[in-house]
Design a protein around this motif. Structure first.
Motif, mmCIF file in Angstrom:
data_model
loop_
_atom_site.group_PDB
_atom_site.id
_atom_site.type_symbol
_atom_site.label_atom_id
_atom_site.label_comp_id
_atom_site.label_asym_id
_atom_site.label_seq_id
_atom_site.Cartn_x
_atom_site.Cartn_y
_atom_site.Cartn_z
ATOM 1 N N LYS A 100 53.592 -41.899 51.232
ATOM 2 C CA LYS A 100 55.153 -42.151 50.522
ATOM 3 C C LYS A 100 55.220 -43.078 49.273
ATOM 4 N N GLN A 101 54.169 -43.120 48.375
ATOM 5 C CA GLN A 101 53.939 -43.630 47.228
ATOM 6 C C GLN A 101 54.020 -42.809 46.103
ATOM 7 N N PHE A 102 54.622 -43.007 45.158
ATOM 8 C CA PHE A 102 54.569 -41.958 44.047
ATOM 9 C C PHE A 102 53.649 -41.974 42.888
ATOM 10 N N THR A 103 52.695 -40.672 43.107
ATOM 11 C CA THR A 103 51.527 -40.725 42.371
ATOM 12 C C THR A 103 51.528 -39.084 41.856
ATOM 13 N N LYS A 104 52.717 -38.734 41.454
ATOM 14 C CA LYS A 104 52.709 -37.258 40.816
ATOM 15 C C LYS A 104 52.704 -37.510 39.515
ATOM 16 N N VAL A 105 51.475 -37.237 39.159
ATOM 17 C CA VAL A 105 50.790 -37.525 37.776
ATOM 18 C C VAL A 105 51.341 -36.422 36.726
ATOM 19 N N ILE A 106 51.630 -35.472 36.974
ATOM 20 C CA ILE A 106 52.416 -34.546 35.996
ATOM 21 C C ILE A 106 53.806 -35.171 35.557
ATOM 22 N N HIS A 107 54.568 -35.503 36.845
ATOM 23 C CA HIS A 107 55.930 -36.137 36.544
ATOM 24 C C HIS A 107 55.774 -37.277 35.788
ATOM 25 N N ILE A 108 54.589 -38.233 35.976
ATOM 26 C CA ILE A 108 54.506 -39.513 35.458
ATOM 27 C C ILE A 108 54.121 -39.286 33.990
#
Length: 166
Positions: free
Chosen positions: A32-40
């Motif tokens: 539940k941690q934000f690690t979505k590399v493409i988004h970032i």
């Protein structure tokens, strides 16, 4: 590098990047941690600050940049194999993935520090996911390359054979 190895290296980079991206997104889902590399990456590159729901433009730019870097890493691996720094095997694929992950963490940390609107998510979770994902990238990209080509005829091996033949 002949054309066959050129395309195999690109394919290995793309498949490795797909595996890496899936790993980052699974980490995001499971922790539940934000690690979505493409988004970032996409949002950072286009200068948008809504990292959780990127615009289409940010998503496209992030995808192209992410896969482009993955292919560059794959070419770097190919060069390192050719120079005899690493072998194409399981142990070295984990090692090269780990080293790539540490390098990527350093680059990302610098980029986040220098960015005009740095992301506010948990950087430690992002970096943990990044390290794990690069190890996955190393395993997958090296093994894709190895599965497709039985004998890559690496430069250092050809040089060793030439020395023996003399």
């Amino acid at each position: 590098m002949d054309i066959q190895h050129f395309f195999i290296t690109i394919l290995a980079g793309v498949v490795g990047t797909i595996a890496m991206t899936i790993c980052m997104y699974l980490y995001s889902f499971s922790t539940k941690q934000f690690t979505k590399v493409i988004h970032i990456l996409g949002n950072m590159l286009v200068g948008e600050s809504n990292y959780y729901t990127p615009s289409r433009n940010a998503w496209v730019i992030g995808t192209i940049a992410h896969f482009g870097v993955g292919v560059l890493f794959s070419f770097a691996y190919f060069l390192l194999w050719n120079w005899g720094v690493f072998r194409i095997n399981l142990e070295d694929s984990v090692l090269i993935g780990f080293i790539s992950g540490v390098l990527a963490i350093g680059v990302w940390q610098g980029y986040i520090i220098l960015h005009s609107h740095p992301p506010t998510f948990s950087h430690i979770h992002f970096f943990i996911a990044l390290l794990i994902a690069h190890i996955i990238f190393g395993l997958v990209s090296v093994n894709v390359f190895q599965m497709i080509t039985d004998n890559p005829e690496l430069w250092y091996q050809l040089q060793e054979e030439a020395k023996i033949a003399q």
